[in-house]
Motif scaffolding. Structure first.
Motif, short mmCIF file in Angstrom:
data_model
loop_
_atom_site.label_atom_id
_atom_site.label_comp_id
_atom_site.label_asym_id
_atom_site.label_seq_id
_atom_site.Cartn_x
_atom_site.Cartn_y
_atom_site.Cartn_z
N MET A 30 0.76 -1.24 0.05
CA MET A 30 0.19 0.09 0.02
C MET A 30 0.99 1.30 -0.02
N ARG A 31 2.17 1.32 0.63
CA ARG A 31 2.69 2.47 0.99
C ARG A 31 4.24 2.44 1.08
N GLY A 188 -9.99 0.47 16.52
CA GLY A 188 -10.87 -0.30 15.99
C GLY A 188 -10.65 -1.03 14.71
N PHE A 189 -9.07 -1.01 14.49
CA PHE A 189 -8.78 -1.69 13.30
C PHE A 189 -8.83 -3.12 13.66
N ALA A 194 -11.90 -5.32 11.46
CA ALA A 194 -12.65 -4.23 10.69
C ALA A 194 -13.36 -4.58 9.78
N GLY A 226 -1.98 -0.38 9.51
CA GLY A 226 -3.09 -0.71 9.25
C GLY A 226 -4.05 0.05 10.13
N MET A 229 -4.68 3.50 8.17
CA MET A 229 -5.43 3.33 6.93
C MET A 229 -6.79 3.46 7.66
N ASN A 230 -7.11 2.79 8.63
CA ASN A 230 -8.60 2.65 9.28
C ASN A 230 -8.87 4.11 9.78
N GLY A 233 -9.11 6.59 6.61
CA GLY A 233 -10.27 6.04 6.00
C GLY A 233 -11.86 6.78 6.67
N LYS A 234 -11.50 6.55 7.77
CA LYS A 234 -12.54 7.29 8.55
C LYS A 234 -12.74 8.84 8.48
N SER A 236 -11.36 10.84 6.00
CA SER A 236 -11.63 11.43 4.75
C SER A 236 -12.95 11.05 4.64
N GLY A 261 -4.34 7.92 1.87
CA GLY A 261 -5.96 8.33 1.36
C GLY A 261 -5.97 9.65 0.83
N ALA A 262 -4.95 10.33 0.34
CA ALA A 262 -5.16 11.46 -0.25
C ALA A 262 -4.71 11.54 -1.85
N GLY B 439 -7.09 8.99 -4.65
CA GLY B 439 -6.54 8.49 -3.75
C GLY B 439 -6.96 7.63 -2.62
N TRP B 450 -15.70 -2.81 5.25
CA TRP B 450 -14.74 -1.92 5.55
C TRP B 450 -15.54 -0.43 4.66
N ARG B 454 -16.13 3.54 5.98
CA ARG B 454 -14.94 4.34 5.74
C ARG B 454 -14.25 4.13 4.47
N ASP B 455 -13.42 5.08 3.89
CA ASP B 455 -12.82 5.18 2.55
C ASP B 455 -11.81 4.05 2.78
N PRO B 457 -7.77 3.75 1.41
CA PRO B 457 -6.97 4.33 0.80
C PRO B 457 -6.14 3.64 -0.28
N GLN B 460 0.02 3.22 -3.54
CA GLN B 460 0.80 4.13 -4.13
C GLN B 460 1.33 3.81 -5.54
#
Lengths: 267, 477
Positions: A30-31, A188-189, A194, A226, A229-230, A233-234, A236, A261-262, B439, B450, B454-455, B457, B460
């Motif tokens: 992911m990152r 809460g992840f 989740a 993890g 991201m939780n 995500g919330k 955003s 998430g941006a 993004g 999920w 919530r979104d 992410p 990359q």
């Protein structure tokens, strides 16, 4: 629960230790920028960093009750990381799995248990490794803004990661840390929790984002992707303007990538 | 089973709880009060952590020799003029109590707070035999009026607010002036005290639980804050103690050690207001006390936990600290767990007592944040024990098929590093391309759990391992 480890005397470790980076699945997939931030921090601290081929520490299987898969993945990691002086992960959760749970997985199997114990003994979460083992007291980084720090559960309660990130963040130029309420409460992840119990997880992360927003910080930091991201995500989904990053990105001064998430700039 | 079990519907229960605004408000109060008070009182006692070790060791030692200490306890009770009744099951315990009540012609029974009574569904059994059970702990009294089970093991009515209690009192206490003022909590308390005072005087039998049974003296110990337990056990002619096998400890000295962590962990008090020791019936020189003293000792599945990984759970001293610190308990409250014991301790104990096929959700509904273990006064590794239940479920194929196949699919790749790298490399590039504008994703197939809330992410792009390899190959670091 483990006591917070004290710094390893420099005489007790190699001059330029060989560190195997356990990049963790989430950072890998992911990152990746968090992985490169970890590499920079480790190299700046005098380590030689290598990345053996790897997948997952096996925690999702372990926590789902699938011990056979957990053992198979653990054996894979034990083999891959045997050659290094230290194994470092940018995650308290994955490091905790290796350190706290691998020995338990092989407790009945003396041959592998010895190797599992050896791996556990040399495995660390990134920031606590820098401070407690490498004796890092400051970082060369700049970050303009107010941040708040969430203590992820496994790092905090299995590995005693609490003061180390704060100690290093205090040396980042331009950065102000403002603590949120209940910073030691779970976000809460909880891995598959989740998704399996999404509605409960949501209720827990709602309380967390409330505390994050109330802190007034512009950026949320933590040491586990993890959880990040939780929370990202919330935040955003709620339309909150708080940016979210892994603490390693800020400590390494590598914050060019958009926050978690941006969208990329200009999008 | 006399208490209706709704644990299999945990998700539905939780959904309802999360929609219940009043409940959510009440749980907000739990989140703070208990936690702050415990932290403050623990911080004031330098030897608190050492006392936790000591409490753990005392309980471990007792469990290793449980048969010996239970037999010693029985001998001492008998020597003091009391009677011990062994109950293998809930049914045997109910029958033992009913037999005593019927023999003495009991019409009204007062009760101190007892989770074992809840576990065996004692009130329903008494009512069915035309004996009126009266709960005398304020919280228990309130939920008895409402026909509910406790939502917390030491604060049974913690899910309610004063307005709800007021309307219950007006509904039930019809002999009192309908115009009376009940706007203040103290007025509710005074009213309950007045009503209960008459019941104490009328009771034929008093039933209490026990926090401890002391083997060396044959003593039962209750820890309370309202004094109702003392009135329950001293005023009627017959006192029945109901307790489970793991409540026994060897000595008075052991009890005094464990008491030092009990109230601190539970309510954040140094000691509870009353700590009452009862040994046998009234002696000739005593000014008060019951004429008969009985102890019903319940197994109900606990002895089958001995010698297993779940033996650690039998150390539990029922302080409630685990649920006070549990984010899942805070979110859904105690009733969602669907049986007598909620929170982390319930998530481990309930599958042992009612079966993991019924209580299977409970050990799964945890984030494994570990806060319960970090505050447990007898250091029960609650997350580890919940994980052991998950292992039993996995072995028995009790988890949903979709979850199992998802896990299997992921494991297939995770166990093949080359294939994993190839597959994740393609998948992440694709996902990054799809999410490149925002993004993040508002919805994702198969991830509704999920993205409903919530979104997600977006990644990359190229994986770390891909980038690392190409940098290495390109001569860069």
């Amino acid at each position: 629960m483990l006591e917070t480890p004290s710094a390893v005397p420099s005489s007790a470790r190699p001059q330029r230790p060989r560190v195997g980076l356990f990049v963790t699945c989430l950072v890998d997939l992911m990152r990746p920028s968090v992985g490169f931030a970890a590499v920079k921090l480790l190299e700046d601290a005098g380590c030689v960093v290598e990345v053996p081929r790897q997948t997952c520490c096996g925690q999702p299987a372990f926590n789902s009750g699938d011990r056979d898969t957990a053992r198979a993945l653990a054996e894979q990691a034990i083999e891959a990381f045997a050659p290094y002086d230290y194994v470092v992960a940018p995650s308290g959760s994955c490091a905790g799995q290796i350190k706290a749970h691998y020995p338990e997985l092989f407790a009945g199997d003396p041959n592998i248990a010895r190797k599992a114990d050896a791996l556990a003994a040399k495995t660390y979460e990134l920031v606590s490794f820098l401070v407690d083992v490498m004796g890092v007291t400051e970082v060369d980084a700049r970050f303009d803004g107010t941040v708040t720090y969430h203590d992820s559960c496994s790092g905090l309660r299995e590995l005693g990661v609490k003061r180390q990130p704060r100690q290093l963040l205090a040396t980042v130029e331009g950065l102000t840390l403002t603590e949120m309420k209940e910073n030691e409460v779970c976000c809460g992840f909880g891995g598959t929790f989740a998704v399996k119990y999404g509605e409960i997880s949501n209720s827990i992360v709602e309380k967390k984002t409330e505390n994050i927003v109330a802190s007034g910080a512009h950026t949320l930091l933590a040491g586990d992707l993890g959880c990040l991201m939780n929370m990202a995500g919330k935040l955003s989904r709620e339309g909150q303007p708080v940016e979210v990053r892994h603490v390693a990105e800020v400590l390494a001064g590598m914050t060019d990538e958009p926050p978690i998430g941006a969208p990329a700039p200009g999008k | 089973m006399t208490v209706h079990v709704t644990s299999p519907k945990f998700k539905d229960n939780a959904h309802r709880a999360l929609q219940d605004e009043q409940l959510q408000k009440a749980m907000g109060n739990v989140r703070q009060g208990f936690i702050d008070r415990r932290a403050a009182v623990a911080a004031k006692l330098p030897e608190f952590e050492a006392l936790r070790d000591s409490a753990r060791d005392i309980k471990n030692h007792t469990l290793q020799h449980l048969d010996l200490y239970l037999e010693q306890y029985e001998r001492r009770v008998t020597a003091a003029g009391g009677h011990v009744h062994w109950a293998r099951t809930a049914d045997e315990a109910r029958r033992a109590i009913l037999d005593i009540c019927k023999r003495v012609g009991a019409r009204t029974v007062t009760k101190g707070k007892s989770m074992i009574s809840e576990e065996i569904g004692l009130n329903a059994a008494l009512e069915a035999a035309n004996i009126r059970p009266v709960e005398t702990d304020l919280g228990e009294y309130i939920i008895q009026l409402r026909g509910e089970i406790p939502s917390h093991i030491i604060a049974p009515a913690v899910h309610l607010n004063a307005t709800q209690v007021e309307s219950d009192f007006r509904r039930v206490h019809t002999h009192l002036d309908p115009q009376r003022d009940l706007s203040q909590p103290v007025q509710l308390l005074t009213e309950a005290r007045g009503v209960l005072r008459d019941r104490f005087l009328a009771a034929d039998v008093g039933i209490t639980g026990a926090n401890f049974l002391i083997a060396e003296t044959g003593t039962s110990v209750i820890v309370t804050n309202e004094g109702n337990g003392d009135l329950t056990q001293t005023m009627p002619k017959v006192h029945i103690v109901i307790a489970s096998i793991e409540k026994v400890v060897p000595t008075l000295e052991d009890v005094s050690q464990i008491l030092r962590v009990l109230a601190r962990s539970a309510t954040g008090q140094e000691m509870s207001v009353y700590t009452t020791f009862s040994t046998g019936p009234r002696r000739p020189e005593d000014v008060d006390g019951p004429e008969e003293y009985h102890v019903v000792i319940l197994d109900n599945g606990r002895s089958s936990m001995l010698g297993t990984t779940f033996q650690d759970m039998l150390r539990c001293i029922r302080c409630g600290a685990c649920m006070n610190h549990c984010p899942v308990y805070h979110a859904v409250g105690g009733h969602a767990y669907g049986w007598v014991y909620p929170g982390p301790m319930g998530a481990v104990l309930s599958p042992s007592l009612i079966g993991v096929d019924k209580a299977g959700h409970l050990p799964n509904a945890s984030t494994f944040c570990g806060r319960c273990e970090s505050v447990c006064p007898v250091r029960i590794p609650l997350p580890k024990l919940m994980r052991h239940w998950r292992e039993r479920e996995f072995e028995r194929h009790l988890q949903p098929a979709t979850f199992r196949s998802g896990l299997g699919f992921w494991a297939y790749f995770a166990k093949r590093p080359r294939l994993y790298r190839l597959a994740t490399s393609v998948a992440m590039r694709g996902l990054a391309w799809l999410g490149r504008d925002k993004g993040r994703f508002k919805t994702l197939p198969l991830a509704g759990g999920w993205t409903d809330f919530r979104d997600f992410p977006a990644p990359q792009g190229a994986t770390f391992q891909d980038q690392w390899k190409s940098r290495r190959a390109g001569g860069a670091k």
